[in-house]
Scaffold this motif. Structure first.
Motif, PDB file in Angstrom:
ATOM      1  N   GLY A 196       5.878 -11.418  -1.616  1.00  0.00           N
ATOM      2  CA  GLY A 196       6.918 -10.716  -1.324  1.00  0.00           C
ATOM      3  C   GLY A 196       6.860  -9.480  -2.016  1.00  0.00           C
ATOM      4  N   LEU A 197       6.808  -9.401  -3.170  1.00  0.00           N
ATOM      5  CA  LEU A 197       6.606  -7.960  -4.153  1.00  0.00           C
ATOM      6  C   LEU A 197       5.536  -7.164  -3.584  1.00  0.00           C
ATOM      7  N   SER A 198       4.536  -7.568  -3.392  1.00  0.00           N
ATOM      8  CA  SER A 198       3.345  -6.940  -2.877  1.00  0.00           C
ATOM      9  C   SER A 198       3.599  -6.360  -1.507  1.00  0.00           C
ATOM     10  N   THR A 199       4.230  -7.285  -0.728  1.00  0.00           N
ATOM     11  CA  THR A 199       4.606  -6.677   0.897  1.00  0.00           C
ATOM     12  C   THR A 199       5.483  -5.634   0.562  1.00  0.00           C
ATOM     13  N   GLY A 200       6.539  -5.420  -0.116  1.00  0.00           N
ATOM     14  CA  GLY A 200       7.465  -4.752  -0.483  1.00  0.00           C
ATOM     15  C   GLY A 200       6.972  -3.072  -1.040  1.00  0.00           C
ATOM     16  N   MET A 201       6.135  -3.456  -1.773  1.00  0.00           N
ATOM     17  CA  MET A 201       5.232  -2.349  -2.445  1.00  0.00           C
ATOM     18  C   MET A 201       4.350  -1.664  -1.388  1.00  0.00           C
ATOM     19  N   GLU A 202       3.957  -2.388  -0.618  1.00  0.00           N
ATOM     20  CA  GLU A 202       2.975  -1.899   0.415  1.00  0.00           C
ATOM     21  C   GLU A 202       3.914  -1.102   1.456  1.00  0.00           C
ATOM     22  N   LEU A 203       5.025  -1.728   1.854  1.00  0.00           N
ATOM     23  CA  LEU A 203       5.712  -0.973   2.853  1.00  0.00           C
ATOM     24  C   LEU A 203       6.356   0.331   2.293  1.00  0.00           C
ATOM     25  N   LEU A 204       6.638   0.622   0.930  1.00  0.00           N
ATOM     26  CA  LEU A 204       7.264   1.655   0.557  1.00  0.00           C
ATOM     27  C   LEU A 204       6.024   2.684   0.345  1.00  0.00           C
ATOM     28  N   GLU A 240     -10.619  -7.428  -6.861  1.00  0.00           N
ATOM     29  CA  GLU A 240     -10.708  -6.142  -6.993  1.00  0.00           C
ATOM     30  C   GLU A 240      -9.512  -5.357  -6.972  1.00  0.00           C
ATOM     31  N   SER A 241      -8.609  -5.480  -6.215  1.00  0.00           N
ATOM     32  CA  SER A 241      -7.599  -4.715  -6.152  1.00  0.00           C
ATOM     33  C   SER A 241      -6.445  -5.221  -7.303  1.00  0.00           C
ATOM     34  N   MET A 242      -6.611  -6.444  -7.693  1.00  0.00           N
ATOM     35  CA  MET A 242      -5.586  -6.784  -8.454  1.00  0.00           C
ATOM     36  C   MET A 242      -6.149  -6.214 -10.034  1.00  0.00           C
ATOM     37  N   THR A 243      -7.398  -6.328 -10.360  1.00  0.00           N
ATOM     38  CA  THR A 243      -7.906  -5.739 -11.331  1.00  0.00           C
ATOM     39  C   THR A 243      -7.652  -4.251 -11.481  1.00  0.00           C
ATOM     40  N   GLU A 244      -7.975  -3.583 -10.415  1.00  0.00           N
ATOM     41  CA  GLU A 244      -7.635  -2.250 -10.402  1.00  0.00           C
ATOM     42  C   GLU A 244      -6.035  -1.845 -10.767  1.00  0.00           C
ATOM     43  N   VAL A 300       2.562  -8.975 -13.758  1.00  0.00           N
ATOM     44  CA  VAL A 300       2.169  -8.040 -12.433  1.00  0.00           C
ATOM     45  C   VAL A 300       3.331  -8.003 -11.662  1.00  0.00           C
ATOM     46  N   SER A 301       4.006  -8.961 -11.601  1.00  0.00           N
ATOM     47  CA  SER A 301       4.968  -9.083 -10.434  1.00  0.00           C
ATOM     48  C   SER A 301       6.169  -8.172 -11.113  1.00  0.00           C
ATOM     49  N   GLU A 302       6.462  -8.299 -12.297  1.00  0.00           N
ATOM     50  CA  GLU A 302       7.558  -7.575 -12.912  1.00  0.00           C
ATOM     51  C   GLU A 302       7.223  -5.980 -12.794  1.00  0.00           C
ATOM     52  N   LYS A 303       5.781  -5.478 -13.006  1.00  0.00           N
ATOM     53  CA  LYS A 303       5.347  -4.333 -12.600  1.00  0.00           C
ATOM     54  C   LYS A 303       5.847  -4.095 -11.348  1.00  0.00           C
ATOM     55  N   MET A 304       5.327  -5.029 -10.290  1.00  0.00           N
ATOM     56  CA  MET A 304       5.677  -4.365  -8.979  1.00  0.00           C
ATOM     57  C   MET A 304       6.922  -4.243  -8.585  1.00  0.00           C
ATOM     58  N   ALA A 305       8.102  -4.964  -9.095  1.00  0.00           N
ATOM     59  CA  ALA A 305       9.250  -4.955  -8.918  1.00  0.00           C
ATOM     60  C   ALA A 305       9.929  -3.351  -9.593  1.00  0.00           C
ATOM     61  N   GLU A 306       9.152  -3.139 -10.743  1.00  0.00           N
ATOM     62  CA  GLU A 306       9.522  -1.839 -11.337  1.00  0.00           C
ATOM     63  C   GLU A 306       9.231  -0.620 -10.537  1.00  0.00           C
ATOM     64  N   GLY A 334      -0.179  -8.404   1.069  1.00  0.00           N
ATOM     65  CA  GLY A 334       0.705  -7.612   1.491  1.00  0.00           C
ATOM     66  C   GLY A 334       0.426  -6.556   2.267  1.00  0.00           C
ATOM     67  N   LYS A 335      -0.891  -6.045   2.240  1.00  0.00           N
ATOM     68  CA  LYS A 335      -1.363  -5.001   3.349  1.00  0.00           C
ATOM     69  C   LYS A 335      -1.535  -5.567   4.615  1.00  0.00           C
ATOM     70  N   GLU A 336      -1.992  -6.772   4.627  1.00  0.00           N
ATOM     71  CA  GLU A 336      -2.247  -7.554   5.838  1.00  0.00           C
ATOM     72  C   GLU A 336      -0.821  -7.695   6.637  1.00  0.00           C
ATOM     73  N   ILE A 337       0.075  -8.258   5.938  1.00  0.00           N
ATOM     74  CA  ILE A 337       1.415  -8.521   6.594  1.00  0.00           C
ATOM     75  C   ILE A 337       1.997  -6.981   7.067  1.00  0.00           C
ATOM     76  N   VAL A 338       1.803  -5.957   6.270  1.00  0.00           N
ATOM     77  CA  VAL A 338       2.420  -4.734   6.932  1.00  0.00           C
ATOM     78  C   VAL A 338       1.347  -4.247   8.011  1.00  0.00           C
ATOM     79  N   ARG A 339       0.330  -4.506   8.225  1.00  0.00           N
ATOM     80  CA  ARG A 339      -0.624  -4.114   9.247  1.00  0.00           C
ATOM     81  C   ARG A 339      -0.239  -4.838  10.437  1.00  0.00           C
ATOM     82  N   LYS A 340       0.096  -6.437  10.346  1.00  0.00           N
ATOM     83  CA  LYS A 340       0.482  -6.978  11.533  1.00  0.00           C
ATOM     84  C   LYS A 340       1.950  -6.560  11.892  1.00  0.00           C
TER      85      LYS A 340
END
Length: 402
Positions: free
Chosen positions: A13-21, A71-75, A150-156, A385-391
């Motif tokens: 959910g947080l990844s999806t919110g981050m991608e939307l914004l 790869e994207s998580m590591t980055e 990671v989730s707390e950083k996404m929320a931030e 999250g990116k896939e959800i936003v694309r859909k």
């Protein structure tokens, strides 16, 4: 009035919110989380492995998004100063009958585009000196991280970009009209143009509240871990996995060095009597009766009766659990491990008794429902999250909403 409402404050959910914004900076985004903090359930009880995607059917969501997601998580972690260690893992054949299974898994990894190697007994012992193995696959791109951090950083990041994270907002009802979505919560009404169901262990119930009919139900499986005593932690260098049993849909007892240096040993996999039940004694009668009344569960139980009973016995007997431990790591003794944490896997099950093998993303009138996102969903979360936003963009012409 929000443009997008996301139900569920776990890592998907947080990844999806981050991608939307990221895609729509002027969008008004709200994340509804029923607990008092994000990453409260599957994400927060995760052992922290960054998976490579080796196990999954080529071309599937799991295979594609895990590979790219690692790869994207590591980055992401490196960009934001979060602890991450690409330490690699070995998948070990300790008996002769496992060698053809190891060969098949190696070919699958190659088919998934992974830079893996088959290694012999000697090289395996250079990597993991205490393992009992004839051959192994070395997976150098596997790693470890703390997904709660990671989730707390996404929320931030979400709040910094103007998004709202609404804690203690349990969803009670959903009404999708032709013009908007009205979500009734324990803290009042939240309105939006569209919403995404990332409810994890509650995702099928969220879909049901919205009137979406599917042939899947979430069945919770608890994974119970032991931990290696600190004075024995040197026995495990990084990540050690057995060849998975092709007759059972879980990975078997493995050894995981966590980002804090602790060593997880496990898990077994048993039916949880509560959807969010992290203790053996946890029981929710309504949750249990819902599973017991589901015909798909009994079809699954019949198919995996032998393996399921063995898992339950291992859950009750440390001695029998140790047989699995010592198959791979004979130097670990019973007194070397102590009870550790547990997690609950939200596994979608179909009416015919088959487990949903891939991430399962279902559209509705003004919504997207993520109805199956077990491991490796944390690894793949940024890409999910990116896939959800694309859909959503393709379905709803989202630029008109912001």
């Amino acid at each position: 009035m929000y443009d997008y409402i996301i139900i569920g404050g776990g890592i998907v959910g947080l990844s999806t919110g981050m991608e939307l914004l990221s895609r729509f900076p002027s969008a008004k985004v709200a994340i509804l989380e029923k607990e008092s903090h994000v990453a409260a359930h599957q994400t927060g009880h995760n052992s922290g492995v960054i998976h490579s995607g080796i196990y999954y059917k080529p071309g599937s969501y799991k295979a594609r998004l895990a590979k790219k997601g690692s790869e994207s998580m590591t980055e992401f972690c490196r960009e934001h100063g979060l602890e991450v260690d690409i330490c690699g893992k070995v998948i070990v054949a300790s008996e002769d009958f496992e060698l053809p299974l190891l060969d098949d898994l190696y070919q699958r990894g190659l088919d998934n585009g992974l830079g893996i190697r088959m290694i012999d007994h000697g090289e395996l012992h250079e990597i993991e000196p205490h393992v009992n193995g004839k051959k192994a696959i070395h997976v150098p791109m596997a790693g470890i991280v703390n997904y709660k951090q990671v989730s707390e950083k996404m929320a931030e990041i979400i709040t910094a970009k103007g998004g709202d994270i609404l804690l203690n907002h349990k969803v009670l009802a959903i009404d999708e009209t032709a013009q908007e979505v009205i979500v009734q919560t324990s803290r009042g009404e939240v309105r939006g143009a569209y919403y995404v169901n990332c409810g994890g262990l509650q995702s099928d119930r969220i879909a049901k509240l919205a009137g979406l009919k599917t042939d899947v139900k979430i069945v919770p499986f608890r994974g119970e871990y032991f931990m290696l005593k600190p004075e024995k932690s040197s026995l495990v260098k990084n990540l050690i996995y057995p060849v998975p049993n092709p007759n059972f849909p879980f990975l078997g007892v493995h050894f995981t060095r966590m980002i804090n240096g602790a060593i997880d040993v496990g898990p077994n996999a048993v039916l949880s009597f509560k959807r969010e039940g992290y203790k053996k004694t946890d029981l929710n009668v309504a949750d249990l009766m819902e599973v017991v009344a589901y015909k798909g569960f009994w079809k699954l139980a019949k198919k995996y009766m032998k393996e399921g009973v063995e898992e339950m016995i291992r859950s009750a007997s440390k001695e029998l659990f140790m047989k699995n431990v010592q198959k791979l790591m004979p130097d670990i003794q019973k007194d070397d491990i102590v009870p550790g944490p547990a997690g609950v896997r939200a596994q979608a099950l179909k009416d015919d008794g088959s487990l949903v093998d891939d991430f399962f993303i279902v559209p509705s009138k003004r919504s997207i429902h993520v109805l199956n996102a077990p491991s490796p969903a944390a690894t793949a979360s940024i890409e999910i999250g990116k896939e959800i936003v694309r859909k959503m963009d393709g379905m709803f012409k989202m630029e008109s909403a912001v």
